[in-house]
Write a protein that holds these residues in place. Sequence first.
Motif, mmCIF file in Angstrom:
data_model
loop_
_atom_site.group_PDB
_atom_site.id
_atom_site.type_symbol
_atom_site.label_atom_id
_atom_site.label_comp_id
_atom_site.label_asym_id
_atom_site.label_seq_id
_atom_site.Cartn_x
_atom_site.Cartn_y
_atom_site.Cartn_z
ATOM 1 N N GLU A 76 34.979 31.146 44.193
ATOM 2 C CA GLU A 76 35.011 32.535 43.730
ATOM 3 C C GLU A 76 33.823 32.854 42.826
ATOM 4 O O GLU A 76 33.180 33.894 42.980
ATOM 5 C CB GLU A 76 36.323 32.835 42.990
ATOM 6 N N PRO A 89 35.708 37.973 36.729
ATOM 7 C CA PRO A 89 37.059 37.779 36.203
ATOM 8 C C PRO A 89 37.776 39.115 36.047
ATOM 9 O O PRO A 89 37.136 40.161 35.884
ATOM 10 C CB PRO A 89 36.836 37.114 34.844
ATOM 11 N N THR A 90 39.096 39.057 36.065
ATOM 12 C CA THR A 90 39.888 40.267 35.886
ATOM 13 C C THR A 90 39.846 40.706 34.429
ATOM 14 O O THR A 90 39.454 39.945 33.538
ATOM 15 C CB THR A 90 41.358 40.019 36.268
ATOM 16 N N LYS A 91 40.296 41.926 34.183
ATOM 17 C CA LYS A 91 40.378 42.456 32.824
ATOM 18 C C LYS A 91 41.268 41.551 31.965
ATOM 19 O O LYS A 91 40.953 41.273 30.804
ATOM 20 C CB LYS A 91 40.940 43.872 32.886
ATOM 21 N N GLU A 92 42.362 41.072 32.547
ATOM 22 C CA GLU A 92 43.291 40.187 31.819
ATOM 23 C C GLU A 92 42.632 38.855 31.480
ATOM 24 O O GLU A 92 42.804 38.332 30.371
ATOM 25 C CB GLU A 92 44.565 39.958 32.643
ATOM 26 N N MET A 93 41.876 38.317 32.438
ATOM 27 C CA MET A 93 41.189 37.045 32.183
ATOM 28 C C MET A 93 40.150 37.202 31.072
ATOM 29 O O MET A 93 40.021 36.327 30.211
ATOM 30 C CB MET A 93 40.528 36.539 33.467
#
Length: 142
Positions: free
Chosen positions: A13, A20-24
């Motif tokens: 990836e 990365p996601t917002k949460e990550m």
Amino acid sequence: MPRFLMFVKATEESEAGVLPTKEMIAEMGKYNDQLVKAGALLAADGLQPSSKGARVAFSGGKPVVTDGPFAETKELIAGYWMIQVKDLDEALEWARRVPFGEGEIEIRQIFEPSDFPADVLSPEDAAREEALRDELRRKAAQ
């Protein structure tokens, strides 16, 4: 106190440029805040995929440039933290706390001038190295 690099190994990836996601990012921010509050964090960054990079290999004193991407994803680095802690055990404690569900982190201690015997690194060379580091710290603080 010794310094350590904690290398984040690349994944399919990260090599594909998946962000990365917002949460990550939020979880990583909390982790980085903990490192800062502990006085351990010296630097941290994520790296672009190897497709945006190159390698320079030397053979017979001549540089040979190879453009990315590179095939062995498991041997590539996607990011790093540089930390300063009392020993490898403390560096491992921090690595265990990284908020990853999957992944791998490699930890390597950075050589310090005091790691070299005087016949390899003279006191003058060590002083020059320390002066360079002091200048870099001053520039970073500006």
